[in-house]
Motif scaffolding. Structure first.
Motif, PDB file in Angstrom:
ATOM      1  N   UNK A 172       0.478  -1.223  -0.266  1.00 45.08           N
ATOM      2  CA  UNK A 172       0.181   0.127  -0.368  1.00 45.08           C
ATOM      3  C   UNK A 172       1.084   1.159  -0.150  1.00 45.08           C
ATOM      4  N   UNK A 173       0.129   2.193  -0.102  1.00 42.86           N
ATOM      5  CA  UNK A 173       0.842   3.091  -0.307  1.00 42.86           C
ATOM      6  C   UNK A 173       1.436   3.897   1.245  1.00 42.86           C
ATOM      7  N   UNK A 174       2.711   4.515   0.925  1.00 40.58           N
ATOM      8  CA  UNK A 174       3.443   4.936   2.672  1.00 40.58           C
ATOM      9  C   UNK A 174       2.535   5.498   3.379  1.00 40.58           C
ATOM     10  N   UNK A 190      -0.021  -1.184   9.586  1.00 42.95           N
ATOM     11  CA  UNK A 190       0.491  -2.668   9.328  1.00 42.95           C
ATOM     12  C   UNK A 190       1.062  -3.329  10.103  1.00 42.95           C
ATOM     13  N   UNK A 191       0.552  -4.708   9.384  1.00 43.13           N
ATOM     14  CA  UNK A 191       1.235  -5.864  10.234  1.00 43.13           C
ATOM     15  C   UNK A 191       2.523  -5.971  10.871  1.00 43.13           C
ATOM     16  N   UNK A 192       2.487  -5.977  11.680  1.00 46.49           N
ATOM     17  CA  UNK A 192       4.092  -5.996  12.596  1.00 46.49           C
ATOM     18  C   UNK A 192       5.790  -6.687  11.519  1.00 46.49           C
ATOM     19  N   UNK A 193       6.175  -6.398  11.405  1.00 53.22           N
ATOM     20  CA  UNK A 193       7.390  -6.716  11.132  1.00 53.22           C
ATOM     21  C   UNK A 193       7.177  -6.849   9.601  1.00 53.22           C
ATOM     22  N   UNK A 194       5.876  -6.401   8.917  1.00 57.25           N
ATOM     23  CA  UNK A 194       5.657  -5.865   7.098  1.00 57.25           C
ATOM     24  C   UNK A 194       7.307  -4.766   6.638  1.00 57.25           C
ATOM     25  N   UNK A 195       7.188  -4.913   5.928  1.00 53.77           N
ATOM     26  CA  UNK A 195       8.322  -3.616   5.478  1.00 53.77           C
ATOM     27  C   UNK A 195       7.578  -3.089   4.144  1.00 53.77           C
ATOM     28  N   UNK A 196       7.987  -1.895   4.500  1.00 50.49           N
ATOM     29  CA  UNK A 196       6.614  -0.618   3.279  1.00 50.49           C
ATOM     30  C   UNK A 196       7.451  -1.170   1.950  1.00 50.49           C
ATOM     31  N   UNK A 197       6.565  -1.582   0.871  1.00 49.53           N
ATOM     32  CA  UNK A 197       7.159  -1.995  -0.970  1.00 49.53           C
ATOM     33  C   UNK A 197       5.843  -1.169  -1.567  1.00 49.53           C
ATOM     34  N   UNK A 198       5.418   0.051  -1.859  1.00 48.30           N
ATOM     35  CA  UNK A 198       4.144   1.071  -1.967  1.00 48.30           C
ATOM     36  C   UNK A 198       4.443   0.302  -3.584  1.00 48.30           C
ATOM     37  N   UNK A 199       3.661   0.043  -4.546  1.00 49.50           N
ATOM     38  CA  UNK A 199       3.084  -0.696  -5.545  1.00 49.50           C
ATOM     39  C   UNK A 199       3.415   0.263  -6.293  1.00 49.50           C
TER      40      UNK A 199
END
Length: 239
Positions: A172-174, A190-199
């Motif tokens: 998703x968007x940052x 966000x889900x704990x531990x997830x990394x942000x990688x916007x499409x």
């Protein structure tokens, strides 16, 4: 197996009369008027696909906003779009392939191999100067037979623990990842531990996908490389 088809290849197929099922998945978060946008302008011969009603089951407690549709329901929809076994399907949208990618994944998960995303979507078709249509003709029903489980996936309880042994990506968007803005879901973050990688980071200024080397560098910066992908398996599917 190829995932992306560019506008030139699609136009060549159409001009040569090669059978192509062209699906328009016009959907954007917060905009319920996808069908109206389709009627105003779409690639000639395209069939409109309703993400809410054809690519998702009704929302239910504990199942998320867009649960995956049952196989039987997806098969009914696919046949209504005119898909036969052995066809080539090309899906597109007008929002960076975010909606069309859901259709691509569902068909691949159902065991349908020849499905592509149109690189750059409707914007790339327009930029190439090709004609647009406003008509809407119901397709001849198809006879495709779909299955289930051909793509790797994890359940919600697995996602909560995935970061301990793999990489979980939030596409998703940052600002939504950070919880600064949440236009639709009841809880921000966000889900704990997830990394942000916007499409959107997968696309260039013209809306087409970055070259493979650029994408490889982008995901390597998130800790994903060929060796990591092989060792962690499904982790690279993201969320």
């Amino acid at each position: 197996m190829a995932t992306i088809m560019n506008v030139t290849a699609l136009k060549d197929r159409m001009d040569a009369g090669k059978r192509t099922v062209l699906l328009d998945v016009r959907w954007v978060l917060g905009d319920p008027h996808g069908h109206s946008h389709f009627r105003q302008a779409h690639i000639p011969g395209a069939v409109y696909v309703d993400l809410h009603h054809e690519l998702a089951d009704p929302a239910a407690e504990g199942q998320g906003r867009h649960p995956l549709p049952p196989t039987a329901a997806l098969q009914r929809s696919a046949r209504a779009w005119g898909i036969n076994d052995g066809d080539t399907v090309v899906a597109y949208d007008d929002s960076g392939s975010t909606a069309a990618a859901r259709l691509w994944w569902l068909l691949r998960d159902a065991g349908f191999p020849s499905v592509f995303l149109l690189d750059g979507g409707l914007g790339a078709w327009r930029a190439a100067g090709h004609s647009l249509a406003q008509d809407e003709q119901p397709p001849v029903p198809g006879d495709v037979v779909l299955g289930h489980g051909h793509m790797d996936a994890i359940a919600m309880d697995e996602a909560a623990d995935w970061h301990h042994h793999g990489i979980l990506l939030d596409a998703r968007a940052g600002e939504r990842y950070r919880g600064e803005i949440e236009p639709i879901d009841p809880r921000a973050g966000h889900i704990p531990g997830a990394l942000s990688a916007p499409t959107a980071g997968n696309l260039g200024p013209d809306g087409t996908f970055l070259r493979a080397a650029q994408l490889r560098d982008r995901f390597a910066a998130l800790g994903i490389d060929e060796g990591r992908a092989k060792s962690t398996g499904r982790s690279n599917a993201g969320v």
